[in-house]
Design a protein around this motif. Structure first.
Motif, PDB file in Angstrom:
ATOM      1  N   LEU A 200       0.586  -1.875  -0.012  1.00 33.59           N
ATOM      2  CA  LEU A 200      -0.129  -0.042   0.052  1.00 33.59           C
ATOM      3  C   LEU A 200       1.243   1.493  -0.040  1.00 33.59           C
ATOM      4  N   PHE A 201       1.962   1.373   0.770  1.00 40.05           N
ATOM      5  CA  PHE A 201       2.638   2.580   0.862  1.00 40.05           C
ATOM      6  C   PHE A 201       3.619   2.471  -0.417  1.00 40.05           C
ATOM      7  N   LEU A 202       4.124   1.799  -1.088  1.00 42.14           N
ATOM      8  CA  LEU A 202       4.253   1.390  -2.596  1.00 42.14           C
ATOM      9  C   LEU A 202       3.024   2.137  -3.549  1.00 42.14           C
ATOM     10  N   MET A 203       2.633   1.742  -3.212  1.00 44.20           N
ATOM     11  CA  MET A 203       1.039   2.512  -4.242  1.00 44.20           C
ATOM     12  C   MET A 203       1.289   3.896  -3.896  1.00 44.20           C
ATOM     13  N   THR A 204       1.528   4.656  -3.017  1.00 42.67           N
ATOM     14  CA  THR A 204       1.390   6.030  -2.699  1.00 42.67           C
ATOM     15  C   THR A 204       2.825   6.525  -3.188  1.00 42.67           C
ATOM     16  N   ARG A 205       3.942   5.802  -3.439  1.00 42.87           N
ATOM     17  CA  ARG A 205       4.876   6.648  -4.183  1.00 42.87           C
ATOM     18  C   ARG A 205       4.282   6.505  -5.401  1.00 42.87           C
ATOM     19  N   SER A 206       5.534   8.034  -5.974  1.00 37.55           N
ATOM     20  CA  SER A 206       5.303   9.198  -7.426  1.00 37.55           C
ATOM     21  C   SER A 206       6.443   7.940  -7.748  1.00 37.55           C
ATOM     22  N   SER A 207       6.240   7.695  -9.151  1.00 34.92           N
ATOM     23  CA  SER A 207       6.480   6.580 -10.216  1.00 34.92           C
ATOM     24  C   SER A 207       8.178   6.960 -10.822  1.00 34.92           C
ATOM     25  N   ALA A 208       8.584   8.732 -10.369  1.00 37.37           N
ATOM     26  CA  ALA A 208      10.252   8.774 -10.322  1.00 37.37           C
ATOM     27  C   ALA A 208      10.486   8.334  -8.897  1.00 37.37           C
ATOM     28  N   THR A 209      10.049   8.430  -8.277  1.00 37.10           N
ATOM     29  CA  THR A 209      10.832   7.877  -6.949  1.00 37.10           C
ATOM     30  C   THR A 209      11.248   6.014  -7.227  1.00 37.10           C
ATOM     31  N   LYS A 210       9.953   5.685  -7.733  1.00 34.48           N
ATOM     32  CA  LYS A 210       9.855   3.902  -7.944  1.00 34.48           C
ATOM     33  C   LYS A 210      10.869   3.650  -9.576  1.00 34.48           C
ATOM     34  N   ASN A 211      11.342   4.970 -10.563  1.00 41.16           N
ATOM     35  CA  ASN A 211      12.534   4.902 -11.219  1.00 41.16           C
ATOM     36  C   ASN A 211      13.394   4.640 -10.819  1.00 41.16           C
ATOM     37  N   VAL A 212      13.965   5.842  -9.957  1.00 47.52           N
ATOM     38  CA  VAL A 212      14.851   6.355  -9.005  1.00 47.52           C
ATOM     39  C   VAL A 212      15.393   4.571  -8.116  1.00 47.52           C
ATOM     40  N   GLU A 213      14.470   4.583  -7.507  1.00 48.27           N
ATOM     41  CA  GLU A 213      15.020   3.408  -6.780  1.00 48.27           C
ATOM     42  C   GLU A 213      15.417   1.082  -7.404  1.00 48.27           C
ATOM     43  N   ILE A 214      15.113   1.935  -8.734  1.00 43.19           N
ATOM     44  CA  ILE A 214      14.839   0.372 -10.226  1.00 43.19           C
ATOM     45  C   ILE A 214      16.672   0.785 -10.117  1.00 43.19           C
ATOM     46  N   LEU A 215      17.115   1.998 -10.762  1.00 43.20           N
ATOM     47  CA  LEU A 215      18.021   1.971 -11.156  1.00 43.20           C
ATOM     48  C   LEU A 215      19.218   2.327 -10.419  1.00 43.20           C
ATOM     49  N   ILE A 216      18.860   2.895  -8.890  1.00 47.65           N
ATOM     50  CA  ILE A 216      19.955   2.145  -7.760  1.00 47.65           C
ATOM     51  C   ILE A 216      20.612   0.525  -8.090  1.00 47.65           C
ATOM     52  N   LEU A 217      18.796  -0.109  -7.510  1.00 41.33           N
ATOM     53  CA  LEU A 217      19.146  -1.637  -7.378  1.00 41.33           C
ATOM     54  C   LEU A 217      19.598  -1.901  -8.395  1.00 41.33           C
ATOM     55  N   ARG A 218      20.110  -2.047  -9.426  1.00 44.52           N
ATOM     56  CA  ARG A 218      20.259  -2.697 -10.051  1.00 44.52           C
ATOM     57  C   ARG A 218      21.677  -1.687 -10.784  1.00 44.52           C
ATOM     58  N   HIS A 219      22.621  -1.154 -10.250  1.00 41.25           N
ATOM     59  CA  HIS A 219      23.930  -0.301 -10.481  1.00 41.25           C
ATOM     60  C   HIS A 219      24.268  -1.509  -9.518  1.00 41.25           C
ATOM     61  N   GLU A 220      23.881  -0.924  -7.382  1.00 41.80           N
ATOM     62  CA  GLU A 220      24.139  -2.909  -7.047  1.00 41.80           C
ATOM     63  C   GLU A 220      24.636  -3.957  -7.122  1.00 41.80           C
ATOM     64  N   LEU A 221      23.049  -4.513  -7.797  1.00 43.28           N
ATOM     65  CA  LEU A 221      23.119  -5.356  -8.642  1.00 43.28           C
ATOM     66  C   LEU A 221      24.316  -5.771  -9.386  1.00 43.28           C
ATOM     67  N   ALA A 222      24.690  -4.572 -10.210  1.00 43.94           N
ATOM     68  CA  ALA A 222      25.757  -4.501 -11.357  1.00 43.94           C
ATOM     69  C   ALA A 222      26.891  -4.992 -10.701  1.00 43.94           C
ATOM     70  N   VAL A 223      27.402  -4.027  -9.907  1.00 47.02           N
ATOM     71  CA  VAL A 223      28.718  -4.079  -9.001  1.00 47.02           C
ATOM     72  C   VAL A 223      28.742  -5.235  -8.081  1.00 47.02           C
ATOM     73  N   LEU A 224      27.932  -5.917  -7.171  1.00 42.98           N
ATOM     74  CA  LEU A 224      27.314  -7.059  -5.889  1.00 42.98           C
ATOM     75  C   LEU A 224      28.489  -8.237  -7.288  1.00 42.98           C
ATOM     76  N   ARG A 225      27.646  -7.840  -8.740  1.00 49.95           N
ATOM     77  CA  ARG A 225      27.933  -9.302  -9.333  1.00 49.95           C
ATOM     78  C   ARG A 225      29.258  -9.438  -9.608  1.00 49.95           C
ATOM     79  N   ARG A 226      29.965  -8.396  -9.708  1.00 51.37           N
ATOM     80  CA  ARG A 226      31.576  -8.051 -10.244  1.00 51.37           C
ATOM     81  C   ARG A 226      32.323  -8.144  -9.263  1.00 51.37           C
ATOM     82  N   GLN A 227      31.876  -8.376  -8.183  1.00 51.58           N
ATOM     83  CA  GLN A 227      32.826  -8.868  -7.174  1.00 51.58           C
ATOM     84  C   GLN A 227      32.592 -10.560  -6.371  1.00 51.58           C
ATOM     85  N   VAL A 228      33.197 -10.908  -5.764  1.00 52.64           N
ATOM     86  CA  VAL A 228      32.942 -12.428  -5.200  1.00 52.64           C
ATOM     87  C   VAL A 228      33.385 -12.098  -3.988  1.00 52.64           C
TER      88      VAL A 228
END
Length: 109
Positions: free
Chosen positions: A17-45
């Motif tokens: 419910l809280f996620l539904m009240t957030r703006s799409s810009a905030t959701k897009n930024v969070e997705i970008l951050i999560l994707r980049h964090e995942l790329a960094v973590l995948r490069r390192q063991v």
């Protein structure tokens, strides 16, 4: 067991419910951050050691997230301060001063 399951279901519903009240810009930024964090973590063991471009991107994007969400990223405000202190320490290393130069001794005459 039943109480725990009920609690978990209730917290998930409130989170959605809280996620539904957030703006799409905030959701897009969070997705970008999560994707980049995942790329960094995948490069390192081992422990994540993001490079300078990774740090800059994560720091810039994390400023766009709400404060509550910033605490759960690999880039927390404490991490940003540590990176800044390390950068300043590397940039401004000076040898310690030896103090005041000694005065010449006078001969006792």
């Amino acid at each position: 067991m039943l109480v725990r399951l009920t609690y978990l279901i209730a917290t998930r519903i409130f989170a959605w419910l809280f996620l539904m009240t957030r703006s799409s810009a905030t959701k897009n930024v969070e997705i970008l951050i999560l994707r980049h964090e995942l790329a960094v973590l995948r490069r390192q063991v081992t422990t994540p050691k993001p490079g300078w471009p990774d740090r800059a991107l994560l720091a810039a994007l994390s400023r766009l997230l709400p404060r509550a969400l910033r605490e759960h990223r690999i880039v927390s405000p404490r991490t940003l301060l540590a990176w800044h202190q390390r950068l300043v320490k590397q940039k401004w290393t000076q040898p310690p001063s030896t103090g005041r130069p000694p005065r010449p001794r006078r001969s006792a005459t």
